[in-house]
Design a protein around this motif. Structure first.
Motif, PDB file in Angstrom:
ATOM      1  N   VAL A   1      -2.596   1.147   0.746  1.00 15.20           N
ATOM      2  CA  VAL A   1      -1.517   0.037   1.056  1.00 15.20           C
ATOM      3  C   VAL A   1      -0.290   0.205   0.135  1.00 15.20           C
ATOM      4  N   ASN A   2      -0.528   0.541  -1.198  1.00 13.57           N
ATOM      5  CA  ASN A   2       0.420   0.845  -2.000  1.00 13.57           C
ATOM      6  C   ASN A   2       1.478   2.128  -1.800  1.00 13.57           C
ATOM      7  N   ARG A   3       0.592   3.092  -1.367  1.00 14.03           N
ATOM      8  CA  ARG A   3       1.138   4.523  -0.998  1.00 14.03           C
ATOM      9  C   ARG A   3       2.008   4.344   0.054  1.00 14.03           C
ATOM     10  N   TRP A   4       1.509   3.717   1.092  1.00 16.43           N
ATOM     11  CA  TRP A   4       2.142   4.033   2.508  1.00 16.43           C
ATOM     12  C   TRP A   4       2.979   2.840   2.962  1.00 16.43           C
ATOM     13  N   PHE A   5       2.928   1.619   2.302  1.00 19.82           N
ATOM     14  CA  PHE A   5       3.391   0.418   2.935  1.00 19.82           C
ATOM     15  C   PHE A   5       4.495  -0.310   1.845  1.00 19.82           C
ATOM     16  N   LYS A   6       5.587  -0.576   2.266  1.00 18.68           N
ATOM     17  CA  LYS A   6       6.567  -1.355   1.448  1.00 18.68           C
ATOM     18  C   LYS A   6       6.424  -2.725   1.839  1.00 18.68           C
ATOM     19  N   THR A   7       6.214  -3.110   3.170  1.00 17.66           N
ATOM     20  CA  THR A   7       6.191  -4.394   3.618  1.00 17.66           C
ATOM     21  C   THR A   7       4.760  -4.397   4.347  1.00 17.66           C
ATOM     22  N   ASN A   8       4.412  -5.808   4.509  1.00 14.47           N
ATOM     23  CA  ASN A   8       3.100  -5.954   5.441  1.00 14.47           C
ATOM     24  C   ASN A   8       2.008  -5.823   4.626  1.00 14.47           C
ATOM     25  N   ARG A   9       2.202  -5.623   3.276  1.00 15.97           N
ATOM     26  CA  ARG A   9       1.068  -5.262   2.742  1.00 15.97           C
ATOM     27  C   ARG A   9      -0.372  -6.130   2.626  1.00 15.97           C
ATOM     28  N   GLY A  10      -0.048  -7.339   2.838  1.00 14.11           N
ATOM     29  CA  GLY A  10      -1.168  -8.479   2.876  1.00 14.11           C
ATOM     30  C   GLY A  10      -1.976  -8.253   4.347  1.00 14.11           C
ATOM     31  N   LEU A  11      -1.257  -7.834   5.302  1.00 13.97           N
ATOM     32  CA  LEU A  11      -1.821  -8.021   6.525  1.00 13.97           C
ATOM     33  C   LEU A  11      -2.583  -6.815   6.552  1.00 13.97           C
ATOM     34  N   VAL A  12      -1.965  -5.461   6.084  1.00  7.87           N
ATOM     35  CA  VAL A  12      -2.760  -4.347   6.334  1.00  7.87           C
ATOM     36  C   VAL A  12      -3.802  -4.245   5.588  1.00  7.87           C
TER      37      VAL A  12
ATOM     38  N   GLU B   1      -1.344  13.431   2.066  1.00 12.27           N
ATOM     39  CA  GLU B   1      -1.670  12.934   0.607  1.00 12.27           C
ATOM     40  C   GLU B   1      -0.959  11.769   0.293  1.00 12.27           C
ATOM     41  N   ARG B   2       0.383  11.684   0.824  1.00  7.36           N
ATOM     42  CA  ARG B   2       1.423  10.691   0.777  1.00  7.36           C
ATOM     43  C   ARG B   2       2.464  10.869   1.698  1.00  7.36           C
ATOM     44  N   PRO B   3       3.335   9.586   2.049  1.00  9.83           N
ATOM     45  CA  PRO B   3       4.355   9.956   3.037  1.00  9.83           C
ATOM     46  C   PRO B   3       5.409  11.035   2.871  1.00  9.83           C
ATOM     47  N   ALA B   4       5.633  11.336   1.495  1.00 10.80           N
ATOM     48  CA  ALA B   4       6.611  12.464   1.002  1.00 10.80           C
ATOM     49  C   ALA B   4       6.039  13.769   1.435  1.00 10.80           C
ATOM     50  N   SER B   5       4.712  13.925   1.689  1.00 10.94           N
ATOM     51  CA  SER B   5       4.102  15.056   2.191  1.00 10.94           C
ATOM     52  C   SER B   5       4.490  15.445   3.413  1.00 10.94           C
ATOM     53  N   ILE B   6       4.977  14.486   4.267  1.00  7.49           N
ATOM     54  CA  ILE B   6       5.372  14.721   5.719  1.00  7.49           C
ATOM     55  C   ILE B   6       6.720  14.546   5.865  1.00  7.49           C
ATOM     56  N   GLY B   7       7.700  14.322   4.729  1.00  6.87           N
ATOM     57  CA  GLY B   7       8.953  13.906   4.836  1.00  6.87           C
ATOM     58  C   GLY B   7       9.251  12.552   5.259  1.00  6.87           C
ATOM     59  N   MET B   8       8.457  11.736   4.749  1.00  2.49           N
ATOM     60  CA  MET B   8       8.534  10.228   5.257  1.00  2.49           C
ATOM     61  C   MET B   8       8.573   9.483   4.001  1.00  2.49           C
ATOM     62  N   VAL B   9       9.185   8.285   4.144  1.00  2.03           N
ATOM     63  CA  VAL B   9       9.008   7.123   3.347  1.00  2.03           C
ATOM     64  C   VAL B   9       8.081   6.055   3.527  1.00  2.03           C
ATOM     65  N   ARG B  10       7.639   5.121   2.720  1.00  5.51           N
ATOM     66  CA  ARG B  10       6.925   4.265   3.158  1.00  5.51           C
ATOM     67  C   ARG B  10       7.394   3.188   4.384  1.00  5.51           C
ATOM     68  N   TYR B  11       6.245   2.748   4.882  1.00 10.43           N
ATOM     69  CA  TYR B  11       6.528   2.002   5.998  1.00 10.43           C
ATOM     70  C   TYR B  11       7.286   0.518   5.561  1.00 10.43           C
ATOM     71  N   GLY B  12       8.465   0.378   6.447  1.00  5.87           N
ATOM     72  CA  GLY B  12       9.430  -0.748   5.820  1.00  5.87           C
ATOM     73  C   GLY B  12      10.237  -0.384   4.687  1.00  5.87           C
ATOM     74  N   ALA B  13      10.290   0.762   4.152  1.00  6.13           N
ATOM     75  CA  ALA B  13      11.153   1.158   3.033  1.00  6.13           C
ATOM     76  C   ALA B  13      12.409   1.748   3.676  1.00  6.13           C
TER      77      ALA B  13
END
Length: 427
Positions: free
Chosen positions: A130-141, A193-205
């Motif tokens: 949750v902390n690594r892949w999501f900026k928003t909607n953390r509670g729901l996930v 490993e993390r969003p940056a590993s595939i050239g992305m940022v966290r969801y909602g960021a």
């Protein structure tokens, strides 16, 4: 080496959540299996119920104590490596139990090794994702992933109960070992490993989002894990969260998860029917925990915890006096099932608010350790009470009263001020 591109853009985070959901689901199935194996093991080997309960309690305890170290290890050597190694340990230890003939074999396989392996595939894994892949909607996930524990019961318990009733404990072991091993290629192929590993940022960021680098990623992860505990233990909010989660574990997988099937057996209800009751609870917990995640994003998590623990306490006090009729058991399954793991999203939010995104997952790991210490205590306590009194009534009444106490403690939690100063990041 995994490919450095993925479809769906930021929504690939939900693919990761789907795979992790399956991992958490199977780990929950593994941890619930001793409840179904208890009577077959008693019949096959003549082992006393308190001995089997103690072995299950060891597994539950190590499941919790592994959590904070697993959270730090995920930052130090990588989430994928930690998760893959844990799945190998889980599958291997359960398969090895097919050779057991002595109680200590049960302690080593289903207690020590499966406890350590499954401890890395638990709530701390969900918190890290949750902390690594999501900026928003953390509670729901987090609610969705927490609900995987209920789904594990929903998917596995009727199946393994039927296997245990028809073939004894060995088919249960084989089913769990195969299900765990099947996850290894899924994690290898689909979880970066993390969003940056595939050239992305966290969801909602935003595109320029740079997540904080956890201090456990540098230096000695063991020292950092204990250092985080030491600093957190100097705060009142940590002990309130630890105490309430101790009660959460005591009243869920420790007592109900380990002993409800045996309790129903004492009341003349068969294993498959009792497992069906747990599955019904799993259905309602899937609803309740997902809803809890949604509510956690919108309302005061302390008040939510107060309501959850209050309902849980009343339902546990109700059960011994319910008469165990079909109607009364359905009422219990609905009331209890709705908040089985519903406490996780608000507890994680409070931990993140108090200790920050950098230290929150490790602190949450120590709080989860409290959950599993409570669960291990209840697993052994329930078996001992059954041997001493010949029934489970007082054990369930005591558990209900502890839940009422936790409801009161929840309302005392205050995260309005920083719990401690975060460690400085390495230059």
């Amino acid at each position: 080496m995994i490919a450095q591109s993925r479809p769906f853009g930021q929504r690939y985070a939900f693919v990761v959540v789907g795979v992790i959901f399956l991992c958490l689901l199977v780990a929950a199935g593994l941890r619930s299996a001793p409840a179904v194996m208890m009577l077959p093991l008693e019949n096959s080997f003549g082992w006393r119920r308190d001995v089997i309960s103690l072995a299950a309690g060891v597994g539950i305890l190590l499941y919790g104590l592994t959590g904070p170290f697993a959270a730090a290890l995920m930052e130090r050597i990588g989430l994928r490596r930690t998760l893959l190694a844990s799945l190998v340990v889980m599958s291997g230890s359960t398969a090895l139990s097919l050779l057991m003939t002595k109680p200590w074999h049960l302690f080593i396989t289903w207690g020590v090794f499966s406890g350590i392996g499954s401890g890395a595939v638990a709530s701390v894994l969900g918190a890290t994702i949750v902390n690594r892949w999501f900026k928003t909607n953390r509670g729901l996930v987090m609610g969705l992933m927490s609900a995987s524990s209920a789904s594990g019961m929903l998917v596995f318990l009727p199946l393994i109960a039927a296997l245990a009733q028809s073939g004894g404990w060995q088919p249960v072991v084989i089913a769990v070992a195969i299900a765990t091993a099947a996850l290894i290629p899924l994690v290898w192929l689909l979880v970066p490993e993390r969003p940056a590993s595939i050239g992305m940022v966290r969801y909602g960021a935003e595109a320029d989002d740079v997540p904080p680098m956890p201090p456990a990623s540098q230096g000695n992860f063991l020292a950092h894990t204990f250092s985080t505990l030491r600093r957190a233990a100097g705060t009142r909010v940590f002990w309130y969260l630890f105490a309430t989660f101790f009660v959460c574990g005591f009243t869920t997988n420790g007592l109900v998860g380990t002993h409800l099937i045996a309790f129903c057996g004492d009341m003349g209800i068969g294993e498959v029917q009792a497992a069906g009751l747990l599955s019904m609870m799993g259905i309602f917990d899937l609803i309740g925990t997902t809803l809890s995640g949604w509510l956690t994003d919108r309302f005061d998590p302390r008040k939510l915890l107060g309501v959850y623990y209050g309902i849980r306490g009343l339902s546990l006090i109700y059960l011994p006096y319910s008469g165990f009729s079909a109607t009364s058991l359905i009422i219990f399954a609905v009331l209890y099932g709705l908040d089985w793991i519903a406490t996780v999203p608000p507890t994680l939010r409070l931990a993140n608010e108090a200790f920050g995104d950098r230290s929150g997952p490790i602190v949450f790991g120590w709080i989860v350790a409290g959950h599993q210490i409570g669960a291990a205590t209840a697993a052994a306590f329930g078996g001992t009470m059954r041997e001493l009194q010949g029934n489970y009534e007082l054990a369930f009444l005591i558990a209900g009263m502890t839940a009422i106490a936790a409801a009161c403690i929840s309302l005392l939690i205050n995260t309005s001020r920083p719990a401690f100063e975060p460690e400085p990041q390495a230059a």
